[in-house]
Scaffold this motif. Structure first.
Motif, mmCIF file in Angstrom:
data_model
loop_
_atom_site.group_PDB
_atom_site.id
_atom_site.type_symbol
_atom_site.label_atom_id
_atom_site.label_comp_id
_atom_site.label_asym_id
_atom_site.label_seq_id
_atom_site.Cartn_x
_atom_site.Cartn_y
_atom_site.Cartn_z
ATOM 1 N N ALA A 1 0.833 -1.208 0.000
ATOM 2 C CA ALA A 1 0.000 0.000 0.000
ATOM 3 C C ALA A 1 0.865 1.255 0.000
ATOM 4 N N ARG A 2 1.958 1.236 0.776
ATOM 5 C CA ARG A 2 2.869 2.383 0.805
ATOM 6 C C ARG A 2 3.540 2.579 -0.546
ATOM 7 N N ALA A 3 3.911 1.476 -1.197
ATOM 8 C CA ALA A 3 4.551 1.566 -2.513
ATOM 9 C C ALA A 3 3.584 2.146 -3.545
ATOM 10 N N GLN A 4 2.334 1.742 -3.484
ATOM 11 C CA GLN A 4 1.332 2.259 -4.417
ATOM 12 C C GLN A 4 1.092 3.753 -4.180
ATOM 13 N N GLU A 5 1.049 4.136 -2.907
ATOM 14 C CA GLU A 5 0.863 5.551 -2.566
ATOM 15 C C GLU A 5 2.057 6.381 -3.034
ATOM 16 N N LEU A 6 3.264 5.848 -2.824
ATOM 17 C CA LEU A 6 4.471 6.555 -3.230
ATOM 18 C C LEU A 6 4.559 6.662 -4.748
ATOM 19 N N ALA A 7 4.145 5.611 -5.445
ATOM 20 C CA ALA A 7 4.147 5.646 -6.905
ATOM 21 C C ALA A 7 3.256 6.775 -7.414
ATOM 22 N N SER A 8 2.093 6.924 -6.795
ATOM 23 C CA SER A 8 1.188 7.998 -7.179
ATOM 24 C C SER A 8 1.811 9.362 -6.906
ATOM 25 N N GLU A 9 2.480 9.480 -5.765
ATOM 26 C CA GLU A 9 3.104 10.747 -5.378
ATOM 27 C C GLU A 9 4.238 11.129 -6.327
ATOM 28 N N LEU A 10 5.014 10.131 -6.770
ATOM 29 C CA LEU A 10 6.180 10.393 -7.610
ATOM 30 C C LEU A 10 5.864 10.361 -9.103
ATOM 31 N N GLY A 11 4.637 10.023 -9.442
ATOM 32 C CA GLY A 11 4.302 9.881 -10.853
ATOM 33 C C GLY A 11 4.952 8.659 -11.466
ATOM 34 N N ALA A 12 5.159 7.625 -10.642
ATOM 35 C CA ALA A 12 5.788 6.382 -11.093
ATOM 36 C C ALA A 12 4.730 5.290 -11.218
ATOM 37 N N ASP A 13 5.134 4.147 -11.744
ATOM 38 C CA ASP A 13 4.237 2.999 -11.866
ATOM 39 C C ASP A 13 4.619 1.947 -10.834
ATOM 40 N N TYR A 14 3.638 1.485 -10.065
ATOM 41 C CA TYR A 14 3.900 0.399 -9.123
ATOM 42 C C TYR A 14 3.856 -0.935 -9.856
ATOM 43 N N GLN A 15 4.852 -1.774 -9.570
ATOM 44 C CA GLN A 15 4.882 -3.126 -10.117
ATOM 45 C C GLN A 15 5.084 -4.118 -8.978
ATOM 46 N N PRO A 16 4.246 -5.150 -8.881
ATOM 47 C CA PRO A 16 4.436 -6.169 -7.839
ATOM 48 C C PRO A 16 5.798 -6.840 -7.993
ATOM 49 N N ARG A 17 6.430 -7.181 -6.884
ATOM 50 C CA ARG A 17 7.762 -7.795 -6.918
ATOM 51 C C ARG A 17 7.708 -9.227 -7.455
ATOM 52 N N ARG A 18 6.702 -9.973 -7.064
ATOM 53 C CA ARG A 18 6.514 -11.359 -7.528
ATOM 54 C C ARG A 18 7.769 -12.215 -7.325
ATOM 55 N N LYS A 19 8.483 -11.944 -6.228
ATOM 56 C CA LYS A 19 9.671 -12.722 -5.846
ATOM 57 C C LYS A 19 10.790 -12.678 -6.888
ATOM 58 N N LEU A 20 10.768 -11.671 -7.748
ATOM 59 C CA LEU A 20 11.825 -11.535 -8.747
ATOM 60 C C LEU A 20 13.128 -11.089 -8.082
ATOM 61 N N SER A 21 14.257 -11.583 -8.572
ATOM 62 C CA SER A 21 15.554 -11.118 -8.095
ATOM 63 C C SER A 21 15.780 -9.698 -8.602
ATOM 64 N N LEU A 22 16.768 -9.010 -8.024
ATOM 65 C CA LEU A 22 17.069 -7.657 -8.484
ATOM 66 C C LEU A 22 17.485 -7.651 -9.951
ATOM 67 N N SER A 23 18.263 -8.650 -10.356
ATOM 68 C CA SER A 23 18.701 -8.707 -11.755
ATOM 69 C C SER A 23 17.514 -8.907 -12.693
ATOM 70 N N LYS A 24 16.555 -9.723 -12.283
ATOM 71 C CA LYS A 24 15.359 -9.929 -13.105
ATOM 72 C C LYS A 24 14.511 -8.660 -13.149
ATOM 73 N N CYS A 25 14.448 -7.952 -12.019
ATOM 74 C CA CYS A 25 13.711 -6.682 -11.998
ATOM 75 C C CYS A 25 14.342 -5.687 -12.970
ATOM 76 N N LEU A 26 15.676 -5.639 -12.988
ATOM 77 C CA LEU A 26 16.366 -4.725 -13.902
ATOM 78 C C LEU A 26 16.098 -5.102 -15.354
ATOM 79 N N GLU A 27 16.099 -6.393 -15.639
ATOM 80 C CA GLU A 27 15.804 -6.840 -17.003
ATOM 81 C C GLU A 27 14.399 -6.425 -17.419
#
Length: 252
Positions: free
Chosen positions: A15-41
């Protein structure tokens, strides 16, 4: 820009991530247990929200995060060159290059009123939120963090809007002109930082806005001290030197 959460996510963090995304004009994406390298890809560089902090993951997987460790170590030392240059009385200080806020923190922790400028959006978001929320048992540091007024602005624009002599000290620590091997803690900020050099126009505005002195920090090989007329404070066996320009006759 994307924001996601740490792997230890829960409903509150999401919920905090979704709120922050709205505040920053960013898009929230669920982590879905992805590694950092997969998130970067999948996302490219992205904001990463933890339970206790906001970070930013660069393309090279370096992670920009806020932590006051450097300031804490400096305050424990018997002598700090910057503190000595400030003078003994509490002063109003404009730090025109906030970055990771280590210098701002040191100056605030010894009783000064610090306004810190940061022109780069990602650095401003990560560091200003860290200053406002980071918790530590060191109450001197925590009080100093909360006291710093962080402003998102480039320094020249901000200076132009200030009245004459509105700060006792103007401080600048632009990105170093040469790489310092020992400064590995700066690796994550380098791709995001403003690499502009100080100019005559900046100096003219700083001289107008400052009351007592202007202090800059740069690599010992940097010619900025001589180019802009600063008195170099030589620090034997140190790769970083300070430069001082007195605006009034003041003992410090």
């Amino acid at each position: 820009m994307i924001i996601t959460t740490s792997l230890r996510e829960n409903e509150s963090l999401i919920a905090r991530a979704q709120e922050l995304a709205s505040e920053l004009g960013a898009d929230y994406q669920p982590r879905r247990k992805l590694s950092l390298s997969k998130c970067l890809e999948r996302f490219g560089p992205f904001y990463l929200l933890y339970k206790d902090r906001l970070s930013f993951v660069n393309t090279d997987a370096s992670e920009l995060t806020f932590h006051p460790d450097t300031a804490v170590l400096r305050l424990k030392a018997p002598h700090d060159a910057l503190i000595s240059l400030l003078g003994q009385s509490p002063k109003s200080i404009l730090d025109t290059t906030m970055g990771l806020a280590s210098d701002s923190l040191v100056m605030a922790a010894v009783g000064n009123r610090v306004t810190a400028l940061e022109s780069q959006e990602v650095i401003f978001q990560v560091v200003s939120r860290g200053l406002a929320t980071y918790q530590t048992y060191n109450k001197q540091i925590e009080k100093a963090m909360r006291s710093i007024k962080a402003v998102k602005s480039d320094s020249l624009t901000f200076l132009k809007y200030q009245t004459d002599h509105s700060f006792d000290i103007i401080y600048a620590d632009p990105m170093f002109s040469e790489t310092i091997k020992e400064s590995e803690n700066l690796n994550a900020i380098k791709p995001l930082a403003n690499g502009s050099r100080l100019t005559r126009e900046w100096l003219d505005e700083a001289k107008r806005v400052g009351r007592e002195r202007i202090i800059i920090k740069a690599h010992f090989r940097d010619s900025v001290f001589e180019e802009l007329g600063f008195e170099r404070q030589v620090r034997p066996n140190q790769k970083l030197h300070y430069g001082v320009m007195e605006l009034i006759d003041t003992e410090y």
